[in-house]
Write an enzyme that holds these catalytic residues in place. Structure first.
Site, PDB file in Angstrom:
ATOM      1  N   LYS A   1       6.289   9.068   6.100  1.00 46.34           N
ATOM      2  CA  LYS A   1       5.718   8.206   5.056  1.00 46.34           C
ATOM      3  C   LYS A   1       5.871   8.359   3.744  1.00 46.34           C
ATOM      4  O   LYS A   1       5.936   9.402   3.121  1.00 46.34           O
ATOM      5  CB  LYS A   1       4.203   8.919   5.530  1.00 46.34           C
ATOM      6  CG  LYS A   1       3.097   8.182   4.993  1.00 46.34           C
ATOM      7  CD  LYS A   1       1.777   8.424   5.595  1.00 46.34           C
ATOM      8  CE  LYS A   1       0.653   7.232   4.911  1.00 46.34           C
ATOM      9  NZ  LYS A   1       0.999   5.858   5.078  1.00 46.34           N
TER      10      LYS A   1
ATOM     11  N   HIS B   1       0.655  13.147   8.299  1.00 49.38           N
ATOM     12  CA  HIS B   1       1.311  12.177   8.787  1.00 49.38           C
ATOM     13  C   HIS B   1       2.783  12.629   9.021  1.00 49.38           C
ATOM     14  O   HIS B   1       3.046  13.786   8.475  1.00 49.38           O
ATOM     15  CB  HIS B   1       1.424  11.115   7.944  1.00 49.38           C
ATOM     16  CG  HIS B   1      -0.066  10.073   7.920  1.00 49.38           C
ATOM     17  ND1 HIS B   1      -1.215  10.265   7.168  1.00 49.38           N
ATOM     18  CD2 HIS B   1      -0.112   9.073   8.833  1.00 49.38           C
ATOM     19  CE1 HIS B   1      -1.891   9.058   7.703  1.00 49.38           C
ATOM     20  NE2 HIS B   1      -1.456   8.645   8.527  1.00 49.38           N
TER      21      HIS B   1
HETATM   22  P1  NAD Z   1       9.014   1.698   8.514  1.00 52.03           P
HETATM   23  O1  NAD Z   1       9.695   2.203   7.344  1.00 52.03           O
HETATM   24  O2  NAD Z   1       9.370   2.402  10.022  1.00 52.03           O
HETATM   25  O3  NAD Z   1       9.238   0.060   8.592  1.00 52.03           O
HETATM   26  C1  NAD Z   1       9.084  -0.761   7.635  1.00 52.03           C
HETATM   27  C2  NAD Z   1       9.872  -1.926   7.907  1.00 52.03           C
HETATM   28  O4  NAD Z   1       9.824  -2.868   6.734  1.00 52.03           O
HETATM   29  C3  NAD Z   1      11.299  -1.720   8.131  1.00 52.03           C
HETATM   30  O5  NAD Z   1      12.112  -2.065   9.057  1.00 52.03           O
HETATM   31  C4  NAD Z   1      12.217  -1.953   6.747  1.00 52.03           C
HETATM   32  O6  NAD Z   1      13.449  -2.573   6.956  1.00 52.03           O
HETATM   33  C5  NAD Z   1      11.153  -3.291   6.623  1.00 52.03           C
HETATM   34  N1  NAD Z   1      11.246  -3.856   5.218  1.00 52.03           N
HETATM   35  C6  NAD Z   1      11.573  -3.350   4.134  1.00 52.03           C
HETATM   36  N2  NAD Z   1      11.756  -4.307   3.062  1.00 52.03           N
HETATM   37  C7  NAD Z   1      11.300  -5.411   3.666  1.00 52.03           C
HETATM   38  C8  NAD Z   1      11.325  -6.570   3.076  1.00 52.03           C
HETATM   39  N3  NAD Z   1      11.452  -7.151   1.951  1.00 52.03           N
HETATM   40  N4  NAD Z   1      11.126  -7.756   4.105  1.00 52.03           N
HETATM   41  C9  NAD Z   1      10.950  -7.584   5.264  1.00 52.03           C
HETATM   42  N5  NAD Z   1      11.087  -6.231   5.755  1.00 52.03           N
HETATM   43  C10 NAD Z   1      11.108  -5.232   4.989  1.00 52.03           C
HETATM   44  O7  NAD Z   1       7.476   1.950   8.251  1.00 52.03           O
HETATM   45  P2  NAD Z   1       6.352   1.999   9.104  1.00 52.03           P
HETATM   46  O8  NAD Z   1       6.011   3.489   9.878  1.00 52.03           O
HETATM   47  O9  NAD Z   1       6.417   0.835  10.386  1.00 52.03           O
HETATM   48  O10 NAD Z   1       5.047   1.640   8.217  1.00 52.03           O
HETATM   49  C11 NAD Z   1       4.959   0.274   7.517  1.00 52.03           C
HETATM   50  C12 NAD Z   1       3.707   0.492   6.689  1.00 52.03           C
HETATM   51  O11 NAD Z   1       2.493   0.334   7.682  1.00 52.03           O
HETATM   52  C13 NAD Z   1       3.371   1.788   5.705  1.00 52.03           C
HETATM   53  O12 NAD Z   1       2.882   1.248   4.496  1.00 52.03           O
HETATM   54  C14 NAD Z   1       2.664   2.588   6.719  1.00 52.03           C
HETATM   55  O13 NAD Z   1       1.508   3.206   5.645  1.00 52.03           O
HETATM   56  C15 NAD Z   1       1.604   1.469   7.133  1.00 52.03           C
HETATM   57  N6  NAD Z   1       0.995   1.838   8.393  1.00 52.03           N
HETATM   58  C16 NAD Z   1      -0.323   1.194   8.555  1.00 52.03           C
HETATM   59  C17 NAD Z   1      -1.198   1.253   9.669  1.00 52.03           C
HETATM   60  C18 NAD Z   1      -2.613   0.765   9.847  1.00 52.03           C
HETATM   61  O14 NAD Z   1      -3.033   0.941  10.776  1.00 52.03           O
HETATM   62  N7  NAD Z   1      -3.030  -0.007   8.825  1.00 52.03           N
HETATM   63  C19 NAD Z   1      -0.772   2.149  10.669  1.00 52.03           C
HETATM   64  C20 NAD Z   1       0.729   2.707  10.694  1.00 52.03           C
HETATM   65  C21 NAD Z   1       1.286   2.386   9.632  1.00 52.03           C
END
Ligand code: NAD
Length: 257
Positions: free
Chosen positions: A154, A150
């Site tokens: 991550k 990844h």
């Molecule tokens: P990222 O860091 O780019 O985004 C996370 C967002 O959450 C940020 O904008 C941050 O400010 C916000 N955040 C943090 N604390 C918060 C709170 N208390 N309330 C509201 N918002 C808050 O991360 P990302 O790459 O978008 O990934 C997010 C999650 O999704 C990770 O756990 C990743 O592993 C997962 N993910 C899952 C899939 C899937 O298909 N299930 C796919 C991609 C990523």
């Protein structure tokens, strides 16, 4: 598509996945992102208003979402589900890295509102999981090695998807994970090596290798764009909104669509 679009709130609206969900929804008629939630200092994302999580209850009252799509961190997911219960909002969880206590809290939430959780919202991975069961069941005694790669931002490792593949393997065969190898570390028969790489902006690569009987069989998947996860999460939100409180999986969405 008939009927009103499913009204969606996005938790983590300013993040990589949150922004992609909002962009992807603009091309669809069956869903409408009505509000975003994020701690980041963003008033709007792609024209969608963004509220602070402390104001989630008010934001839900104002924008009346049917479902929330969550791509944040585990604490943020748990921080918003009570507001979802208060307003009867279905919860679609894409966030990964939950511990057992956090998962129990989410399970309890599903007694009050529908909760659909998937560590990977791509359709290809769902098919891969089914193929993993068949392959591991059929190729008894083959060595198993699992790899994932990844992007360098991550947080959790191994990925939630790798853990799901591991659980799927373990449903078929009693193997213990060995996380990386170093030094004098010969392979045992009842183990599965789990290897993690973090580099660049790689969206997500997973591979399960089965080797034995003078042959090597490999099952692999590569996400080429975050849009694939966003599309699946939106499909899941449209599918789960309005259902009875329960715990749902993305596999059910695929089976019914
Ligand atoms: P990222 O860091 O780019 O985004 C996370 C967002 O959450 C940020 O904008 C941050 O400010 C916000 N955040 C943090 N604390 C918060 C709170 N208390 N309330 C509201 N918002 C808050 O991360 P990302 O790459 O978008 O990934 C997010 C999650 O999704 C990770 O756990 C990743 O592993 C997962 N993910 C899952 C899939 C899937 O298909 N299930 C796919 C991609 C990523």
């Amino acid at each position: 598509m008939s009927g009103d679009p499913t009204r969606i709130a996005v938790n983590g609206a300013a993040g990589r996945m949150g922004q992609t969900v909002i962009e992807t929804a603009t091309d669809r008629e069956n869903v409408e992102v009505v509000v975003g939630i994020d701690v980041a200092d963003a008033e709007t994302v792609d024209g969608v208003p963004v509220a602070d999580p402390d104001d989630a209850v008010d934001a839900f009252a104002e924008y009346e979402p049917d479902a929330l799509i969550d791509f944040t961190v585990p604490d943020a997911t748990l921080g918003i589900v009570d507001a979802c219960v208060e307003h009867g909002v279905a919860v679609v969880v894409g966030t990964t890295g939950f511990n057992e206590d956090q998962l129990s809290y989410l399970r309890r939430t599903s007694e009050f509102v529908p909760v659909l959780k998937a560590t990977n919202f791509s359709r290809g991975i769902q098919v891969l999981l089914r193929t993993v069961s068949e392959a591991v069941g059929a190729l008894d005694g083959y060595d198993l090695e699992l790899m994932e790669t990844h992007h360098n931002q991550k947080i959790d490792a191994p990925s939630g998807t790798a853990k799901t593949i591991l659980e799927t393997v373990q449903e078929e065969r009693d193997v213990d994970p060995v996380y990386g190898r170093e030094g004098h570390a010969p392979r045992e028969d009842d183990e599965i090596g789990v290897l993690v790489r973090r580099a660049g902006d790689i969206r997500g690569e997973h591979e399960l290798v089965l080797a034995g009987n003078d042959e090597v069989f490999s099952l692999s998947h590569r996400a080429e764009d975050r849009g694939v996860f966003a599309a699946g999460a939106l499909d899941a939100a449209a599918w789960v909104a309005g259902r009875n409180p329960d715990w749902y999986t993305f596999g059910a969405v695929i089976d019914e669509s």
